[in-house]
Design an enzyme around this catalytic site. Structure first.
Site, mmCIF file in Angstrom:
data_model
loop_
_atom_site.group_PDB
_atom_site.id
_atom_site.type_symbol
_atom_site.label_atom_id
_atom_site.label_comp_id
_atom_site.label_asym_id
_atom_site.label_seq_id
_atom_site.Cartn_x
_atom_site.Cartn_y
_atom_site.Cartn_z
ATOM 1 N N ARG A 19 -17.158 62.093 -76.044
ATOM 2 C CA ARG A 19 -17.658 60.752 -75.719
ATOM 3 C C ARG A 19 -19.136 60.752 -75.290
ATOM 4 N NH1 ARG A 19 -14.053 58.413 -71.404
ATOM 5 N NH2 ARG A 19 -13.657 60.593 -70.930
ATOM 6 N N LYS A 114 -10.349 41.169 -82.483
ATOM 7 C CA LYS A 114 -9.758 42.371 -83.057
ATOM 8 C C LYS A 114 -10.066 42.556 -84.534
ATOM 9 C CE LYS A 114 -6.269 43.204 -79.807
ATOM 10 N NZ LYS A 114 -6.825 44.474 -79.347
ATOM 11 N N GLU A 488 -0.074 47.701 -58.275
ATOM 12 C CA GLU A 488 -0.274 48.692 -59.355
ATOM 13 C C GLU A 488 -1.345 49.750 -59.060
ATOM 14 O OE1 GLU A 488 -0.518 46.786 -63.269
ATOM 15 O OE2 GLU A 488 0.879 45.217 -62.647
ATOM 16 N N ASP A 603 5.351 42.809 -68.977
ATOM 17 C CA ASP A 603 4.144 42.327 -69.668
ATOM 18 C C ASP A 603 4.180 42.642 -71.157
ATOM 19 O OD1 ASP A 603 3.040 41.532 -67.233
ATOM 20 O OD2 ASP A 603 2.087 43.481 -66.901
ATOM 21 N N HIS A 698 -12.188 37.685 -65.791
ATOM 22 C CA HIS A 698 -13.279 38.526 -66.286
ATOM 23 C C HIS A 698 -14.609 38.181 -65.668
ATOM 24 C CE1 HIS A 698 -10.305 39.551 -69.318
ATOM 25 N NE2 HIS A 698 -10.985 40.675 -69.406
HETATM 26 N N1 GLN Z 1 0.298 43.651 -65.019
HETATM 27 C C1 GLN Z 1 -0.919 44.006 -65.659
HETATM 28 C C2 GLN Z 1 -2.073 43.865 -64.684
HETATM 29 O O1 GLN Z 1 -2.059 42.994 -63.895
HETATM 30 C C3 GLN Z 1 -1.159 43.162 -66.880
HETATM 31 C C4 GLN Z 1 -2.393 43.584 -67.641
HETATM 32 C C5 GLN Z 1 -2.607 42.896 -68.956
HETATM 33 O O2 GLN Z 1 -2.095 41.847 -69.212
HETATM 34 N N2 GLN Z 1 -3.398 43.459 -69.811
HETATM 35 O O3 GLN Z 1 -3.028 44.583 -64.732
#
Ligand code: GLN
Ligand code: ZN
Length: 762
Positions: A19, A114, A488, A603, A698
Site C-alpha cells: 500500500r 459503485k 462495537e 445489518d 459523514h
Molecule cells: N452497525 C454498524 C455500525 O454502526 C453498521 C455499519 C454500516 O451500516 N456500514 O458501524
C-alpha cells in the site's frame, strides 16, 4: 514450435505491494510531500508494475490503468468534464483533480458510486451545459511514452470507452446522449490517433457497460460511436474490452468495426462461450479471452482453463487469441509474498495479481509448446497444488441438509408480533436509537493493535473494552436515548470481526484492495464450510445490558453483507455459502436471546451491492438474499424485536425485497438520497417499524434541532407515525466523541419537540 498464443493484461492494482500508493497519496494530502516528490514516488510505483508484468513475459502490458485516485475521474479530467464549481478558480490540474474527488473550498466533492457490481467506487463525471469539449492532457499517451522511454516497453494503452463513460456520467438526459456523443467522440479520436502515431499497435477500449441490460437504442448509439471512429481512423487497432458478465447483443457487438473483442469467460455463466459456439466469431478479429478470474483470489484450475482455451481455438485460431484475465486485476490484492501466516493448505489455493499474471504466462506456454516436457511438467506441478487445495477436507460439503430443524420464517405475523412487542417493550412514541458503533477513537484503535500484537494481555484488553462500554452506556443515559447499543469497540470491521470467529473463514495479512480513493479494504476469505464455533458478541452485549434498564440491541452483520464483503469460494454457489452463514448466525442469535438480549439488529448494508448486472438475474438474487436474512432471524420468540439497517444505496428499486425481509424495525439512511427515499414511501406503503436517518454521520457538522425536526416531520407525512423511529443515518465510528454527543443530544431534543407538537395536534 512457432509462438502463436499471446497474453494480454487488462489492468494492474494501483496500491503497490504494501500500500505504498496509499501512503504517498495521504502524505501528499497532509502536506507532507512536495508535488515533485509525490510525482516521483508515483512514477516509481507505476514503473514497478510494468516491470513486474514484463518479467512475467506478458505480451500486451497495459498503460493508462494507473491512477492517482480513479480512472473514471482521469477520463473526465482528460476531456475537461469538470463541474463548474471547480472550473471557476484556476488551479494546478492536480489540485483540481483532488478537489473533484474529495471536495475543497471551491465546492463539494463529486458524487461517488459503485463500479458495476464490485466494491470499487468511481467518481461520477458531471456534464453541464457550459462544457467545453477539449483535451486537457492525454495522460494515456504520457504513460505510453514513459513505458517506452524508461523501460523499452511497447505497451498497450487502456482507455475507458466513450459509451461506458457517457453511461456512467450524469448531467444530461437520455435524449441528449447522441448530441453529447457527437461532441465527445472527436476527442476520443484525437487521443486515439495520438496513441497510434506514437506507435501503439493495439489500444484497449473498456466498455463494461456492454454487459448490462442494453436497449435497442443503446446498441444503436454504441454502433454509431464505433462506426464513426472507424471511419475517421481506419488504420488504428482497437480492442473493445468487456467484463463482469456476458454481452447480450452478441452478434451486433462482435461485428462492430474494431480489431478485437475482449470477453469475460469466467463471470459470464457460460453465455459468452455459448454465443461464440452458436454464432461463431468474425474471421478478421482478435478475441481477448478472459479465462482467469480477475475478481477473486483463487488459483486458476489451469487444467480447466486450458480446456476452455482449446475449445476456443476450435473456433478462433491461436494467433488471434489473447490469453487474458476476466477483468482488470484492480479488484484483487497485489502479491502473496507477505502472507506469512496463512496455513499452507489454504495458501495452495490462492493467487493474487502477481500470481495471476504468472498464470497467464503458464497457459500461454502450455499452448505454444505442446510437446515440451519441461513446460508440461511445470504446468502439471501447478495443477497439482490446485488439486491438493480442492481436495482439502475443509472444502467437502458437510452441512447440506435441507432439514434445518427450525423454522425458516417467523411463526407469528408482523401484526401479531407487533402487538406482543408493544406490550413487552412499552417504548415511547418515536423511539430514539443509534445504528451500532460509537467513535473509534485513537485509543480504541491503538489498544486493539497492541492486543493483536500480543503486547497487551486478554484481560487488560477486556477491561479496556468494558470501560468504553460503561462510558457509553452512561452517555446514552445522559443523552436520553430509548434503545441503547454497546458501541462495537471490540470490532475493527463489521465483516472481518465475524470472519475471525466463524469457521471456514481466513483473515489475510496483506489482502488489500482499493475501495475508493486511498481507502483500501481487506476482505476476509471464505475458503471452506462456514459454521458457528462459539458466541461472538454475547459477552460485550450482555455486559452492556447489565449496566442499564434500557434495552440494548445485540449487533450482528447479516449473511448477505458478510458474503458480499468477503472473497468467496467459487466451488459452491453464493447462495449456498450465504445459507451456511445464515445458519451460523442462527446460533449467535439464539445465544444472544439466551443471554437476555431481545432486540437484535442484523445489518445488511451490502445487500444491494450483490445485485446482478443483468435485470433478468436480479430477482433470483434478491429472493435468496431475503431468504437468507429471514433464515438467520426466524427462530426468535415473537417478542424478540429484529432490527436491520441499510445505507448508501438506491432503495427505491428493491423496496419490495426490503419489506420481504420481515424485520420488525429497519433503519435506513436518508440524507444522501436527498429525500428521494421519502418520495418512494409516498407511493409504497411500508407497514413495519422504520427509522429514517435524520442526519448524515459523514459530516463533522452538528445537525441542528430545527433541521432534524423538519426531517422527522417530513417522514411522518408519509409513514405510519406509530411505527416511526428516530436515528442517525449510519454508525458513528468515524465521528469524534464531542460531535457524537452533541448531535445525539440535538436528535433527542428534536424528537421530544416533535412528540409535544404531535400530542397537541392529535
Ligand atoms: N452497525 C454498524 C455500525 O454502526 C453498521 C455499519 C454500516 O451500516 N456500514 O458501524
Ligand atoms: Zn450504515
Amino acid at each position: 514450435m512457432k509462438m502463436v498464443l499471446r497474453t494480454s493484461q487488462l489492468g494492474y492494482p494501483r496500491i503497490g505491494e504494501q500500500r505504498e500508493w496509499k501512503r504517498t497519496l495521504e502524505a501528499y494530502w497532509k502536506g507532507e510531500r512536495s508535488k515533485e516528490r509525490f510525482y516521483e514516488e508515483m512514477r516509481h510505483i507505476r514503473l514497478s508494475h510494468l516491470q513486474k508484468q514484463r518479467d512475467a513475459q506478458i505480451d500486451y502490458i497495459p498503460v493508462g490503468d494507473f491512477s492517482f485516485y480513479d480512472h473514471v475521474l482521469d477520463t473526465a479530467l482528460m476531456f475537461n468534464v469538470i463541474p463548474e464549481r471547480f472550473a471557476q478558480t484556476p488551479l494546478d490540474p492536480l489540485d483540481t483533480y483532488f478537489a473533484m474527488a474529495r471536495g475543497s473550498d471551491a465546492g463539494e466533492a463529486c458524487e461517488m458510486t459503485k463500479w458495476f457490481d464490485t466494491n470499487y467506487h468511481y467518481i461520477v463525471p458531471e456534464f453541464h451545459h457550459g462544457w467545453v469539449p477539449k483535451i486537457t492532457t492525454n495522460y494515456v499517451l504520457k504513460a505510453y511514452e514513459e513505458a517506452k522511454k524508461e523501460l523499452g516497453i511497447e505497451a498497450k494503452p487502456v482507455l475507458l470507452g466513450p459509451f461506458t463513460f457517457l453511461k456512467l456520467s450524469k448531467g444530461y438526459t437520455d435524449t441528449e446522449f447522441p448530441q453529447l456523443a457527437e461532441k465527445l467522440v472527436p476527442l476520443y479520436e484525437h487521443v486515439i490517433s495520438e496513441l497510434h502515431e506514437a506507435g501503439a499497435s493495439l489500444i484497449q477500449v473498456d466498455e463494461p457497460s456492454l454487459v448490462t441490460s442494453l436497449s435497442e437504442t443503446d446498441v444503436e448509439h454504441l454502433t454509431n460511436i464505433y462506426r464513426e471512429i472507424a471511419e475517421r481512423l481506419p488504420e488504428v487497432n482497437l480492442l473493445l474490452q468487456t467484463y463482469f458478465d456476458s454481452i447480450d447483443h452478441f452478434e451486433q457487438v462482435v461485428s462492430l468495426p474494431v480489431k478485437g473483442i475482449g470477453l469475460d469467460f469466467v463471470h459470464d455463466k457460460g453465455a459468452n462461450l455459448q454465443a461464440i459456439k452458436t454464432s461463431g466469431f468474425p474471421e478478421d478479429k482478435l478475441l481477448g479471452a478472459g479465462i482467469i478470474d480477475g475478481r477473486n483470489i483463487w488459483k486458476t484450475d489451469v487444467h480447466d482453463a486450458f480446456t476452455l482455451l482449446t475449445e476456443l481455438q476450435e473456433i478462433v485460431p491461436a494467433e488471434r487469441l489473447l490469453v487474458q484475465p476476466s477483468s482488470s486485476l484492480l479488484h484483487v490484492p497485489v502479491t502473496l509474498k507477505y502472507e506469512t501466516k496463512l496455513d499452507q493448505e489454504l495458501l495452495n489455493g490462492l493467487a493474487y495479481a502477481e500470481e495471476k499474471v504468472y498464470e497467464l504466462h503458464l497457459l500461454k506456454t502450455r499452448g505454444n509448446y505442446p510437446t515440451d516436457e519441461a513446460v508440461k511438467q511445470t504446468f502439471a506441478d501447478y495443477q497439482q497444488t490446485v488439486d491438493t487445495f480442492k481436495e482439502a477436507s475443509f472444502r467437502q460439503a458437510t452441512n447440506d441438509s435441507t432439514d434445518l430443524g427450525f423454522p425458516t420464517h417467523r411463526t407469528h405475523t408482523y401484526e401479531e408480533r407487533k402487538a406482543l412487542q408493544e406490550k413487552k417493550w412499552r417504548l415511547p412514541f418515536l423511539p430514539t436509537t443509534t445504528i451500532g458503533s460509537f467513535p473509534q477513537t485513537r485509543d480504541v484503535k491503538r489498544t486493539r493493535t497492541e492486543w493483536r500484537r500480543g503486547e497487551l494481555a486478554d484481560d487488560a484488553y477486556d477491561t479496556f473494552v468494558k470501560g468504553k462500554i460503561e462510558k457509553w452506556i452512561t452517555i446514552q443515559e445522559e443523552v436520553g436515548l430509548d434503545v441503547f447499543v454497546h458501541g462495537e469497540f471490540e470490532r475493527n470491521d463489521m465483516v472481518e470481526y465475524f470472519g475471525e470467529k466463524l469457521n471456514g473463514f481466513a483473515v489475510t495479512q496483506n489482502g488489500w484492495v482499493q475501495s475508493y480513493g486511498s481507502r483500501c479494504v481487506k476482505p476476509p476469505v471464505i475458503y471452506g464450510n462456514v459454521s458457528f464455533e462459539k458466541p461472538m458478541t454475547v459477552k460485550e452485549t450482555a455486559f452492556a445490558q447489565s449496566l442499564t434498564a434500557k434495552p440494548v440491541k445485540g449487533m450482528l452483520t447479516g449473511p448477505v453483507t458478510i458474503l458480499n464483503w468477503s472473497f468467496v469460494r467459487d466451488d459452491i454457489s453464493n447462495r449456498k455459502v450465504t445459507e451456511q452463514i445464515a445458519k451460523a448466525l442462527v446460533e449467535e442469535v439464539a445465544a444472544l436471546e439466551q443471554a437476555g438480549i431481545e432486540m437484535i439488529q442484523m445489518d445488511e448494508p451490502a445487500l444491494r451491492e450483490g445485485l446482478p448486472l443483468k435485470k433478468h438475474h436480479q430477482q433470483a438474487y434478491l429472493d435468496w438474499a431475503v431468504e437468507a436474512f429471514r433464515l438467520a432471524t426466524a427462530q426468535v420468540t415473537p417478542t424478540t424485536q429484529v432490527h436491520t439497517h441499510m445505507c448508501y444505496c438506491d432503495f427505491h428499486d428493491i423496496i419490495d425485497s426490503i419489506k420481504a425481509l420481515d424485520a420488525d424495525v429497519i433503519s435506513i439512511e436518508t440524507s444522501r438520497s436527498h429525500g428521494e427515499l421519502i418520495e418512494t414511501f409516498k407511493t409504497n406503503v411500508y407497514d413495519k417499524g422504520i427509522g429514517l436517518g435524520v442526519y448524515d454521520i459523514h459530516s463533522p457538522q452538528i445537525p441542528s434541532i430545527e433541521k432534524m425536526m423538519t426531517v422527522i416531520k417530513q417522514a411522518l407525512n408519509v409513514l405510519p407515525a406509530q411505527a416511526f423511529w428516530v436515528n442517525p443515518d449510519c454508525g458513528l465510528k468515524t465521528r469524534t466523541e464531542e460531535q457524537t454527543i452533541a448531535a445525539l443530544k440535538n436528535m433527542v431534543a428534536a424528537t421530544k419537540k416533535v412528540r409535544e407538537e404531535w400530542k397537541v395536534s392529535q
